[in-house]
Design an enzyme around this catalytic site. Structure first.
Site, mmCIF file in Angstrom:
data_model
loop_
_atom_site.group_PDB
_atom_site.id
_atom_site.type_symbol
_atom_site.label_atom_id
_atom_site.label_comp_id
_atom_site.label_asym_id
_atom_site.label_seq_id
_atom_site.Cartn_x
_atom_site.Cartn_y
_atom_site.Cartn_z
ATOM 1 N N ASN A 6 5.926 -83.407 87.949
ATOM 2 C CA ASN A 6 6.523 -82.434 89.652
ATOM 3 C C ASN A 6 6.591 -83.746 91.026
ATOM 4 O O ASN A 6 5.642 -83.594 91.293
ATOM 5 C CB ASN A 6 5.553 -81.232 89.372
ATOM 6 N N HIS A 9 6.049 -83.311 95.817
ATOM 7 C CA HIS A 9 5.757 -83.344 97.376
ATOM 8 C C HIS A 9 5.928 -84.686 97.779
ATOM 9 O O HIS A 9 5.339 -85.477 98.641
ATOM 10 C CB HIS A 9 4.283 -83.644 96.804
ATOM 11 N N HIS A 42 9.925 -77.701 91.780
ATOM 12 C CA HIS A 42 9.842 -76.029 92.269
ATOM 13 C C HIS A 42 10.628 -75.836 93.222
ATOM 14 O O HIS A 42 10.444 -75.735 95.295
ATOM 15 C CB HIS A 42 8.488 -75.491 92.242
ATOM 16 N N ARG A 44 11.612 -73.454 95.905
ATOM 17 C CA ARG A 44 10.751 -72.198 96.850
ATOM 18 C C ARG A 44 11.758 -71.503 97.273
ATOM 19 O O ARG A 44 12.723 -72.035 97.651
ATOM 20 C CB ARG A 44 9.579 -72.625 97.614
ATOM 21 N N ARG A 48 10.026 -75.231 101.411
ATOM 22 C CA ARG A 48 9.075 -75.619 102.079
ATOM 23 C C ARG A 48 9.978 -77.569 102.306
ATOM 24 O O ARG A 48 9.162 -78.267 102.708
ATOM 25 C CB ARG A 48 8.166 -75.384 102.383
ATOM 26 N N GLU A 69 11.531 -75.039 88.067
ATOM 27 C CA GLU A 69 10.079 -73.508 88.664
ATOM 28 C C GLU A 69 10.766 -72.520 89.245
ATOM 29 O O GLU A 69 11.427 -72.965 90.188
ATOM 30 C CB GLU A 69 8.647 -73.985 88.729
ATOM 31 N N THR A 100 1.299 -71.870 94.071
ATOM 32 C CA THR A 100 1.320 -70.975 93.679
ATOM 33 C C THR A 100 -0.368 -70.879 93.201
ATOM 34 O O THR A 100 -0.960 -71.711 92.194
ATOM 35 C CB THR A 100 1.933 -71.827 91.827
ATOM 36 N N GLU A 152 4.009 -72.102 80.142
ATOM 37 C CA GLU A 152 2.676 -72.596 80.550
ATOM 38 C C GLU A 152 1.401 -72.439 81.251
ATOM 39 O O GLU A 152 1.438 -71.170 82.142
ATOM 40 C CB GLU A 152 3.236 -73.309 81.830
ATOM 41 N N HIS A 190 -1.090 -77.550 87.052
ATOM 42 C CA HIS A 190 -1.694 -77.664 87.790
ATOM 43 C C HIS A 190 -3.203 -77.706 88.292
ATOM 44 O O HIS A 190 -4.156 -77.762 87.163
ATOM 45 C CB HIS A 190 -1.662 -75.413 88.497
HETATM 46 N N1 PXP Z 1 3.153 -76.262 86.833
HETATM 47 C C1 PXP Z 1 3.234 -74.824 87.902
HETATM 48 C C2 PXP Z 1 3.777 -73.947 87.448
HETATM 49 C C3 PXP Z 1 3.099 -75.244 88.905
HETATM 50 O O1 PXP Z 1 3.539 -74.407 89.792
HETATM 51 C C4 PXP Z 1 3.008 -76.337 89.775
HETATM 52 C C5 PXP Z 1 2.797 -76.697 91.278
HETATM 53 O O2 PXP Z 1 4.183 -76.293 91.648
HETATM 54 C C6 PXP Z 1 2.518 -77.743 88.774
HETATM 55 C C7 PXP Z 1 1.905 -77.617 87.374
HETATM 56 C C8 PXP Z 1 1.686 -78.562 89.086
HETATM 57 O O3 PXP Z 1 0.123 -79.038 89.402
HETATM 58 P P1 PXP Z 1 -0.156 -79.965 90.411
HETATM 59 O O4 PXP Z 1 0.558 -79.888 91.606
HETATM 60 O O5 PXP Z 1 -1.706 -79.855 90.915
HETATM 61 O O6 PXP Z 1 -0.216 -80.707 89.825
#
Ligand code: PXP
Length: 239
Positions: A6, A9, A42, A44, A48, A69, A100, A152, A190
């Site tokens: 992901n 960031h 994601h 959103r 953001r 996402e 999330t 997931e 997550h």
């Molecule tokens: N899975 C989902 C559904 C998420 O919303 C996120 C965060 O956007 C992640 C995985 C990844 O989480 P992390 O950034 O904490 O690794």
């Protein structure tokens, strides 16, 4: 085990200055070079971090697959239908949250109706749909009843408690087994980090991990490719 990274960031850093660097698309290509099996973003409703243009740029550039996402917001679902990603993971979204905070609520009729409608729209286009849910058997049964091919499992509880207790890990294992017994592909993510990923990666029933913040954080120190390779090695060692 597939590792989807992901890159939200990377966009967070860019949006801190509303400039044009760093580019999530470039990060995604480095992730792929270092062994990622897919890229997750994601989009959103509040935009953001990831912007619509990022999703389009990533979808056009990557050689693996895009996991988008999104919440059950018509405007965002329309964008997904236009971009046609390999997979959509439906997540809950609250404006005031930092990230999330939990899985989808499949017990409320109103939320379930919106989720069912979103699943139907995406599935009709051939997009694989996954539901981000808490790791409990009742919620998995409700997801199975909605007919999705994948779930997931939210690993947030595990990420908060793994240092002090095995309880959340046991719950994840039971949930993963239950998901497989219902014929659903099981993903997880997550809050997974270099320190806590091993026991989750060792759960045989989980076939895909989605990891973002920890890898992007480490990439600031060692570069994206090294950060991805290090995570890849930890996951492969656990299997
Ligand atoms: N899975 C989902 C559904 C998420 O919303 C996120 C965060 O956007 C992640 C995985 C990844 O989480 P992390 O950034 O904490 O690794």
């Amino acid at each position: 085990m597939r590792l989807y990274i992901n890159v939200d960031h990377v966009a967070t850093v860019r949006q801190a200055r509303r400039t044009d660097e760093p580019q999530p698309r470039d990060a995604a290509l480095l992730c792929e070079r270092a062994g990622a099996d897919g890229i997750t973003v994601h989009l959103r409703e509040d935009r953001r971090h990831i912007q619509d243009s990022d999703v389009r740029a990533i979808a056009a550039a990557i050689h693996t697959v895009l996991n988008l996402e999104l919440a059950t917001v018509d405007e965002i679902v329309d964008i997904a239908l236009d971009i046609n990603p390999h997979q959509v993971t439906i997540v809950p979204e609250k404006r005031e949250e930092i990230t999330t905070e939990g899985g989808l609520d499949l017990r409320s009729d109103r939320a379930s109706a919106r989720i069912r409608n979103t699943i139907e729209r995406l599935s009709a286009r051939g997009i694989r749909v996954s539901l981000f849910i808490d790791p409990n058997e009742d919620t998995i049964d409700r997801a199975a009843d909605l007919g999705v091919p994948a779930i997931e499992l939210h690993t947030g509880d595990y990420a908060h408690t793994w240092r002090n207790s095995d309880g959340a890990l046991g719950q994840l294992k039971r949930a993963a087994q239950h998901g497989r017994s219902r014929g659903i592909a099981v993903h997880a993510g997550h809050g997974l980090t270099y320190a806590n990923v091993h026991p989750v990666a060792a759960i045989a029933e989980i076939e895909e991990l989605n990891i973002g913040h920890s890898i992007v954080s480490r990439s600031v120190m060692v570069g994206m490719e090294t950060a991805v390779r290090e995570m890849r090695e930890l996951i492969d060692a656990a299997r």
